[in-house]
Design a protein around this motif. Structure first.
Motif, PDB file in Angstrom:
ATOM      1  N   LYS A  43      -4.666   2.770 -10.749  1.00  0.00           N
ATOM      2  CA  LYS A  43      -5.828   1.957 -11.134  1.00  0.00           C
ATOM      3  C   LYS A  43      -6.695   2.702 -12.159  1.00  0.00           C
ATOM      4  O   LYS A  43      -7.085   2.145 -13.179  1.00  0.00           O
ATOM      5  N   SER A  63     -10.150  -5.556 -11.011  1.00  0.00           N
ATOM      6  CA  SER A  63     -10.070  -6.467  -9.858  1.00  0.00           C
ATOM      7  C   SER A  63      -8.631  -6.837  -9.532  1.00  0.00           C
ATOM      8  O   SER A  63      -8.295  -7.028  -8.366  1.00  0.00           O
ATOM      9  N   ASP A  67      -7.521  -4.199  -7.363  1.00  0.00           N
ATOM     10  CA  ASP A  67      -8.101  -4.306  -6.027  1.00  0.00           C
ATOM     11  C   ASP A  67      -7.295  -5.288  -5.188  1.00  0.00           C
ATOM     12  O   ASP A  67      -7.070  -5.079  -3.999  1.00  0.00           O
ATOM     13  N   ASP A 106      -3.932  -3.734  -4.182  1.00  0.00           N
ATOM     14  CA  ASP A 106      -4.075  -2.830  -3.036  1.00  0.00           C
ATOM     15  C   ASP A 106      -3.705  -3.541  -1.749  1.00  0.00           C
ATOM     16  O   ASP A 106      -3.018  -3.002  -0.894  1.00  0.00           O
TER      17      ASP A 106
END
Lengths: 512, 267
Positions: free
Chosen positions: A443, A496, A499, A502
């Motif tokens: 990331k 994002s 995210d 993840d």
């Protein structure tokens, strides 16, 4: 008996591969070798001359591509010598000082002979002399009664805002100050286009400029007379490779002696006013013979001229994503194995982490400049991807290594004691357990890459850096924002997206 | 499948052997030193088939080191470790490990796998048939009194006692010849601990499991062990039943160790 079979390694790894390949447009832009490649430096006049050359060649029926604003003299010279570009506009003074590294003034024939040894040809002068000059606001110069560079000697309190190139050039600031015995208290380095803004606001008093610069009349500046003849002649010429086909050379030679100072200044002004280099170049042809005028409006003009903003934005963004995504993919494919090695410690582990750390400390611009002269790279998308790849490496390598090292000893030993093979331990135990850390590294790299990819425009690789660079060049905030805002939004989106990833990729048991 | 397993086992450990050996594991003059702590010196130890042997002693005495040597996490500096009369070979250690279950204090469960995932990990790695694995799983749940509906939970969603039951199931999944337990109940509260001690005793008896258990709790050792081996400073001080240790202590250390762990009833 629902969901008895947890996702195994293959599925887990499969997910990584799938997300890595999300951008389906990862195709290296293969430039046709048949095309004549025209380069230009990162300032308006060079852009316009490049466009003029492109139009001239196209009109002569020769396919040509213009790679705009590729950087400074050395990058272009190396690109020309190694055949990555075939033609670019240059100035005789720059050739003597920067390319041939001579401190004495050479005659035009001497220059041509020296270049010939490197397999490079030179046209006759195009017709104007764009020398360096020192400029001031007309009002400020009048106030102090300054007319010549010698007059500056009595005003050491004046602030000089000079371009980085001028500060370093052999025919630049230091010898100039010596020649005129100037000793100002305050000299700073500032980007060329930004320097004009600084002059207007009064934060600097004197700056360097090119004598055909449209900004001089636009901003009501005066050129201080070079009363002790310091600046050498900077006659514009085209440099080209001897290997270029004869019709192309002949077409370029038709431009010799056709652009006088006044005309160049007008073309520059037009380019800066309309923010469209193609249109400014077309103005040259409109002013010329009638036969050329008839051809105006086809060929070159279709490229950037008339392209709508959403279309341009889409093109920049697509290229930007292509650069960032492809380099990230490489960073992941190389960084994770390196991180696995590094996690085992020892000399090799330290060497890997040390190398990745050192790469990170090289300024991005310097890294690009270092890669350009290498055979495989040059002025290309490849170079931009390679540089971004190297930058993306450290966070992934370091996070992979730390993630693996943080696995408790008891769990490592449990995996061994079960009798799992080393490969099974890595895939089924170690990598999934380190996945959170590894993904955090990826990331970080992704966000860095999206930001750094703006620099790719410096070597003509395009992306959202393109409007930022030309905006800086034109000192036009709106244009800068056209690139800067989408780049920032892109960085947030990438953040994002990761995210979300993840949640998909980190095993549920680690997220409790 | 059992026949296959027995064949491998024979091949590895019974090659050329005619006489049956009653000790499953035999340590002969095994030494291992590293730095200072937890070293062992010239250890001779037999783990008898079908019995529970307990290693007990103060912390740092080297009892865990012995387990780690047997499972091949450590290599001895000198001496021999024999399985079924055949010396342990480093290149065959992974195959041996599949015949040995290993349970540690905090369970050693992998947090990214569910209870089921942990238990089946090795069987899947070996490509065992699905229905055979699921049958074994139900069997183990019954044996260890673990509710089958909790199999989908991750280790962090289980209590300490449940985690140890899962860990035990993982160790028993492939029906190991030998079970190594390194303070398996050390981190549990007394009630859970007592329940698990009782269950362990039943399981060992029912499976006629050969086990080697490490603990520092004398009561646990006495309750679970057929044979108690007292270790101090890397050496075996005395071996026998609790009665042997209590009535015929080999040294003053043995008496001290036993007295230090007197039960509440004695107070």
């Amino acid at each position: 008996m629902r969901r008895i079979w947890n996702p195994g390694v293959q599925e887990w790894f499969g997910r990584i591969l799938i997300f890595s390949w999300i951008p389906g447009f990862l195709i290296f832009s293969a430039s046709a070798s048949e095309q004549v490649q025209i380069g230009s430096k990162k300032f308006t006049e060079s852009y316009v001359l490049g466009e003029i050359a492109k139009r001239t060649l196209t009109d002569a029926g020769i396919s040509a591509e213009h790679r705009q604003g590729m950087g400074g003299t050395i990058i272009l010279w190396e690109a020309l010598r190694s055949g990555q570009i075939d033609v670019y506009p240059e100035y005789t003074g720059t050739i003597t000082q920067e390319i041939l590294k001579r401190s004495d003034e050479l005659t035009f024939e001497q220059i041509a002979n020296e270049l010939g040894k490197a397999g490079i040809g030179m046209t006759e002068p195009l017709g104007f002399n764009n020398t360096y000059a020192l400029v001031m606001l007309r009002s400020r110069a009048g106030e102090l009664g300054l007319h010549t560079i010698t007059d500056l000697k009595n005003h050491p309190e004046l602030k000089f805002g000079l371009t980085h190139e001028f500060l370093d050039r052999q025919d630049g600031w230091r010898p100039l100050a010596q020649h005129y015995q100037l000793n100002p208290q305050n000299v700073i380095g500032i980007d060329h286009a930004l320097g004009y803004g600084a002059l207007g606001k009064g934060s600097v008093d004197v700056k360097d400029a090119y004598s055909t610069d449209a900004k001089i009349s636009e901003n009501d500046l005066v050129v201080l007379e070079d009363d002790r003849q310091f600046f050498p002649q900077y006659k514009a010429v085209f440099l080209f490779r001897y290997a270029l086909p004869t019709p192309a050379i002949e077409a370029l030679r038709k431009l010799e002696g056709t652009i006088k100072e006044a005309k160049m200044t007008r073309l520059n002004a037009e380019a800066e006013r309309t923010k469209n280099y193609t249109r400014a170049a077309n103005l040259y042809f409109e002013d010329s013979s009638g036969s050329t005028r008839l051809r105006q409006g086809y060929g070159v003009a279709s490229n950037t001229f008339g392209e709508t903003f959403p279309h341009k934005l889409a093109r920049w963004t697509a290229r930007h994503l292509e650069l960032a995504a492809f380099s990230l993919l490489l960073s992941v494919l190389v960084g994770i194995p390196l991180g696995i090695f590094a996690s085992r410690g020892g000399a090799i582990g330290h060497a890997i982490l040390g190398f990745a750390g050192i790469v990170q400390t090289i300024p991005s611009l310097a890294l690009l400049a270092l890669l350009v002269p290498l055979p495989f790279f040059g002025i290309s998308v490849r170079t931009a991807i390679a540089a971004l790849f190297l930058y993306g490496l450290l966070p992934i390598v370091r996070n992979t290594a730390t993630g693996l090292q943080d696995i408790p000893r008891a769990l490592r030993e449990s995996a061994i004691a079960l009798g799992l093979s080393p490969a099974a331990r890595l895939w089924q135990i170690h990598l999934p357990m380190a996945s959170r850390s590894i993904l955090a590294g990826i990331k970080t790299s992704a966000v860095i890459n999206v930001g750094t990819a703006t620099l790719a425009a410096l070597i003509g690789a395009g992306g959202l850096g393109e409007p930022i660079l030309s905006g800086l060049n034109l000192n036009d905030h709106a244009t800068i924002l056209q690139g800067a805002i989408p780049a920032a939004i892109l960085a947030l989106l990438v953040q994002s997206l990761f995210d979300l990833l993840d949640r998909v990729l980190i095993p549920k048991g680690l997220r409790l | 499948m059992d026949r296959w397993r027995a064949l491998v086992w024979r091949f590895l450990f019974h090659r050329g052997k005619l006489a049956a050996v009653s000790a499953l594991v035999q340590l002969v003059g095994v030494s291992k030193t590293f730095g200072d702590a937890a070293a062992v010196h010239a250890i001779d130890l037999s783990v008898e088939r079908g019995k529970t042997t307990v290693l007990i002693g103060p912390s740092g005495c080297g009892k865990s080191t012995l387990l780690r040597l047997i499972i091949g996490l450590l290599q001895p500096d000198s001496g021999q470790i024999q399985f079924d009369g055949t010396q342990l070979r480093a290149d065959k250690i992974d195959i041996v490990r599949r015949h040995v279950g290993y349970v540690i204090q905090e369970g050693g469960l992998f947090p990214h796998l569910t209870a089921r995932g942990n238990i089946l990990l090795m069987a899947r790695h070996l490509g065992r048939p699905k229905n055979e694995m699921l049958a074994r799983l139900s069997e183990l749940c019954a044996l260890t009194r673990f509710p089958e509906n909790l199999l989908g939970r991750y280790p962090l969603e289980l209590s300490g006692g449940q985690r140890q039951r899962v860990s035990l199931m993982r160790a028993l999944m492939l029906s190991p010849e030998l079970l190594l337990l390194d303070e398996p109940l050390g981190a549990l509260d007394p009630l859970v601990r007592a329940a698990l001690q009782k269950d362990l005793k039943e399981i060992f008896a029912r499976l006629r499991q050969t086990a080697l258990l490490v603990t520092h709790d004398l009561a646990e050792a006495a309750y679970l062990g057929d044979e108690i081996v007292l270790v101090n400073e890397g050496r075996i001080v005395q071996q026998g039943s609790l009665a042997d240790l209590r009535e015929k202590p080999a040294s003053s250390f043995v008496s001290e160790f036993i007295n230090a762990q007197r039960s509440l009833a004695v107070i």
